[in-house]
Design an enzyme around this catalytic site. Structure first.
Site, PDB file in Angstrom:
ATOM      1  N   ASN A 293       6.354  -0.002  -6.261  1.00 26.54           N
ATOM      2  CA  ASN A 293       7.294  -1.127  -6.423  1.00 26.54           C
ATOM      3  C   ASN A 293       8.662  -0.666  -6.929  1.00 26.54           C
ATOM      4  OD1 ASN A 293       6.812  -0.564  -9.104  1.00 26.54           O
ATOM      5  ND2 ASN A 293       6.521  -2.681  -9.703  1.00 26.54           N
TER       6      ASN A 293
ATOM      7  N   ARG B  66     -14.007 -10.974  -4.255  1.00 28.58           N
ATOM      8  CA  ARG B  66     -14.715 -11.660  -3.154  1.00 28.58           C
ATOM      9  C   ARG B  66     -15.242 -10.637  -2.154  1.00 28.58           C
ATOM     10  NH1 ARG B  66     -11.160 -15.641   0.464  1.00 28.58           N
ATOM     11  NH2 ARG B  66      -9.966 -13.701   0.662  1.00 28.58           N
ATOM     12  N   THR B  67     -14.388  -9.702  -1.748  1.00 31.81           N
ATOM     13  CA  THR B  67     -14.825  -8.620  -0.866  1.00 31.81           C
ATOM     14  C   THR B  67     -15.292  -7.482  -1.778  1.00 31.81           C
ATOM     15  OG1 THR B  67     -13.062  -9.313   0.618  1.00 31.81           O
ATOM     16  CG2 THR B  67     -14.132  -7.210   1.121  1.00 31.81           C
TER      17      THR B  67
ATOM     18  N   GLY C 275     -10.288  -9.809  -8.867  1.00 25.37           N
ATOM     19  CA  GLY C 275      -9.358  -9.512  -7.769  1.00 25.37           C
ATOM     20  C   GLY C 275      -9.261  -8.010  -7.588  1.00 25.37           C
TER      21      GLY C 275
ATOM     22  N   GLY D 182      -6.879  -6.819  -4.958  1.00 20.23           N
ATOM     23  CA  GLY D 182      -5.781  -6.665  -4.011  1.00 20.23           C
ATOM     24  C   GLY D 182      -4.706  -5.739  -4.577  1.00 20.23           C
ATOM     25  N   GLY D 183      -3.492  -5.889  -4.068  1.00 22.81           N
ATOM     26  CA  GLY D 183      -2.402  -4.997  -4.458  1.00 22.81           C
ATOM     27  C   GLY D 183      -2.106  -5.015  -5.952  1.00 22.81           C
TER      28      GLY D 183
ATOM     29  N   LYS E 149       5.464  -2.811  -0.059  1.00 21.30           N
ATOM     30  CA  LYS E 149       5.083  -1.860  -1.111  1.00 21.30           C
ATOM     31  C   LYS E 149       4.395  -0.599  -0.565  1.00 21.30           C
ATOM     32  CE  LYS E 149       4.775  -5.052  -5.000  1.00 21.30           C
ATOM     33  NZ  LYS E 149       3.939  -5.498  -6.134  1.00 21.30           N
TER      34      LYS E 149
HETATM   35  P1  NAP Z   1      -3.294  -9.618  -2.497  1.00 24.17           P
HETATM   36  O1  NAP Z   1      -3.123  -8.156  -2.316  1.00 24.17           O
HETATM   37  O2  NAP Z   1      -3.104 -10.534  -1.334  1.00 24.17           O
HETATM   38  O3  NAP Z   1      -4.766  -9.844  -3.114  1.00 24.17           O
HETATM   39  C1  NAP Z   1      -5.263 -11.155  -3.270  1.00 24.17           C
HETATM   40  C2  NAP Z   1      -6.536 -11.118  -4.122  1.00 24.17           C
HETATM   41  O4  NAP Z   1      -6.996 -12.469  -4.290  1.00 24.17           O
HETATM   42  C3  NAP Z   1      -7.684 -10.354  -3.465  1.00 24.17           C
HETATM   43  O5  NAP Z   1      -8.475  -9.783  -4.456  1.00 24.17           O
HETATM   44  C4  NAP Z   1      -8.437 -11.471  -2.723  1.00 24.17           C
HETATM   45  O6  NAP Z   1      -9.797 -11.171  -2.483  1.00 24.17           O
HETATM   46  C5  NAP Z   1      -8.330 -12.581  -3.750  1.00 24.17           C
HETATM   47  N1  NAP Z   1      -8.478 -13.905  -3.122  1.00 24.17           N
HETATM   48  C6  NAP Z   1      -7.568 -14.548  -2.351  1.00 24.17           C
HETATM   49  N2  NAP Z   1      -8.048 -15.736  -1.960  1.00 24.17           N
HETATM   50  C7  NAP Z   1      -9.307 -15.841  -2.484  1.00 24.17           C
HETATM   51  C8  NAP Z   1     -10.317 -16.844  -2.431  1.00 24.17           C
HETATM   52  N3  NAP Z   1     -10.139 -17.986  -1.758  1.00 24.17           N
HETATM   53  N4  NAP Z   1     -11.480 -16.621  -3.100  1.00 24.17           N
HETATM   54  C9  NAP Z   1     -11.666 -15.469  -3.800  1.00 24.17           C
HETATM   55  N5  NAP Z   1     -10.736 -14.474  -3.881  1.00 24.17           N
HETATM   56  C10 NAP Z   1      -9.575 -14.660  -3.224  1.00 24.17           C
HETATM   57  O7  NAP Z   1      -2.304 -10.187  -3.614  1.00 24.17           O
HETATM   58  P2  NAP Z   1      -1.742  -9.335  -4.869  1.00 24.17           P
HETATM   59  O8  NAP Z   1      -0.478  -8.672  -4.473  1.00 24.17           O
HETATM   60  O9  NAP Z   1      -2.856  -8.539  -5.407  1.00 24.17           O
HETATM   61  O10 NAP Z   1      -1.342 -10.500  -5.899  1.00 24.17           O
HETATM   62  C11 NAP Z   1      -2.341 -11.208  -6.621  1.00 24.17           C
HETATM   63  C12 NAP Z   1      -1.631 -12.222  -7.528  1.00 24.17           C
HETATM   64  O11 NAP Z   1      -0.946 -11.519  -8.585  1.00 24.17           O
HETATM   65  C13 NAP Z   1      -0.565 -13.016  -6.772  1.00 24.17           C
HETATM   66  O12 NAP Z   1      -0.747 -14.373  -7.051  1.00 24.17           O
HETATM   67  C14 NAP Z   1       0.755 -12.485  -7.294  1.00 24.17           C
HETATM   68  O13 NAP Z   1       1.751 -13.485  -7.368  1.00 24.17           O
HETATM   69  C15 NAP Z   1       0.386 -11.979  -8.697  1.00 24.17           C
HETATM   70  N6  NAP Z   1       1.218 -10.845  -9.144  1.00 24.17           N
HETATM   71  C16 NAP Z   1       1.888 -10.955 -10.335  1.00 24.17           C
HETATM   72  C17 NAP Z   1       2.657  -9.910 -10.804  1.00 24.17           C
HETATM   73  C18 NAP Z   1       3.387 -10.035 -12.124  1.00 24.17           C
HETATM   74  O14 NAP Z   1       4.311  -9.242 -12.381  1.00 24.17           O
HETATM   75  N7  NAP Z   1       3.013 -10.959 -12.981  1.00 24.17           N
HETATM   76  C19 NAP Z   1       2.765  -8.710 -10.065  1.00 24.17           C
HETATM   77  C20 NAP Z   1       2.057  -8.614  -8.854  1.00 24.17           C
HETATM   78  C21 NAP Z   1       1.300  -9.702  -8.404  1.00 24.17           C
HETATM   79  P3  NAP Z   1     -10.223 -10.383  -1.118  1.00 24.17           P
HETATM   80  O15 NAP Z   1      -9.939  -8.925  -1.361  1.00 24.17           O
HETATM   81  O16 NAP Z   1     -11.665 -10.697  -0.967  1.00 24.17           O
HETATM   82  O17 NAP Z   1      -9.371 -10.954   0.007  1.00 24.17           O
END
Ligand code: NAP
Length: 267
Positions: A86, A150-151, A125, A127-128, A65
């Site tokens: 995306n 968390r961060t 959260g 993240g992305g 992305k």
């Molecule tokens: P990402 O960029 O890897 O971000 C992960 C997030 O989860 C970060 O905020 C991270 O915190 C937190 N996290 C991970 N492990 C943790 C733990 N053990 N304790 C506390 N916080 C934790 O992933 P992403 O792309 O944002 O995706 C997040 C979720 O959304 C995924 O499960 C994805 O499948 C879903 N999603 C769904 C859609 C949809 O269309 N429905 C679209 C996009 C994503 P840190 O920053 O502290 O690491």
């Protein structure tokens, strides 16, 4: 025929080809939408091939992305704010980048009767996915948007980048103990490992709703928690369809019906 694709690694699990086939049937269009494996660093070449074959556009998923944003000649404000794209659309001279996650999320919230307008919203959260939805959430005019991560630094950075768009703040998870919200959004990836995000019942105002951006098996732990605590819960399958619908609209000008496609996926 409209040629489209989704690039990612891995991508074979992607529901996007099925969703776009359903949109195309609704719209009476002939669409060839393929899921194509592409390693990090390989998107430029993949886009050249798609353009040579007359491709009109593509979706881009993990881990490409950011690369998609960098390769695009034109970027929307939402792409700049999220730091990720995306959706790419072919122009005469290159590619135009959009991030449709936020539009997809808000469309699903509205479909579920959860208009963020005037609500106190928590986004867990940073993240992305969280970055992709923050601008659209603020455009929906919540009373407040509090981002917890968390961060903590990441949540504060995300809030600071969006401050000009509305009342948004960023915090560490320790701050989750101090306020109640009308709408809580889980944008962490913990469900993929069977874990729960740091939610607790005191976070929720009476009649508050928990919306999980996760769907499928990654949504099961939080869904079970919500059921145990009598908190209304929705998984993010409608957001997935909503973000795809916005991409389809950009490429074809047609706005698909969400409900029937969501039913086909979950039914
Ligand atoms: P990402 O960029 O890897 O971000 C992960 C997030 O989860 C970060 O905020 C991270 O915190 C937190 N996290 C991970 N492990 C943790 C733990 N053990 N304790 C506390 N916080 C934790 O992933 P992403 O792309 O944002 O995706 C997040 C979720 O959304 C995924 O499960 C994805 O499948 C879903 N999603 C769904 C859609 C949809 O269309 N429905 C679209 C996009 C994503 P840190 O920053 O502290 O690491």
């Amino acid at each position: 025929m409209i040629r489209l694709a989704v690039f990612g690694q891995p991508v074979k699990q992607s529901l996007s080809p099925r969703i776009h086939r359903l949109f195309a049937e609704q719209a009476g269009l002939v669409v060839d939408y393929r899921a194509i494996e592409c390693p990090p660093g390989g998107l430029g070449e993949a886009l050249e091939t798609l353009a040579e074959r007359g491709g009109r556009g593509c979706n881009v998923t993990l881990p490409l992305k950011q690369e998609a944003m960098t390769l695009a000649e034109l970027r929307s404000e939402r792409v700049e704010l999220a730091g990720a794209a995306n959706t790419l659309t072919r122009t005469e001279t290159g590619w135009s980048a959009e991030n449709t996650d936020g539009t997809g999320l808000v469309a699903d919230l509205l479909r579920l009767g959860l208009d963020p307008a005037g609500r106190r919203v928590a986004l867990i959260g940073a993240g992305g996915a969280a970055a992709g939805v923050t601008a659209a959430l603020l455009a929906a005019k919540p009373a407040t948007l509090a981002i917890f991560n968390r961060t903590a630094e990441r949540a504060r950075d995300l809030a600071n980048r969006h401050r000009h768009l509305g009342p948004v703040t960023g915090h560490g998870l320790d701050a989750l103990a101090s306020e109640r919200f009308d709408l809580v959004l889980n944008a962490t990836s913990q469900g993929h490992a069977g874990g729960l995000p740091p939610v607790h019942p005191d976070l929720f105002e009476t009649d508050a709703h928990l919306y999980d951006l996760n769907y499928g098996p990654a949504a099961h732990p939080l869904q079970a928690w919500a059921q145990d605590h009598d908190i209304p819960y929705s998984p993010g399958i409608g957001m997935l369809v909503g973000q795809a619908a916005e991409s389809f609209r950009i490429w074809t000008g047609v706005e698909p019906e969400l409900e029937v496609v969501i039913e086909a996926l979950v039914g």
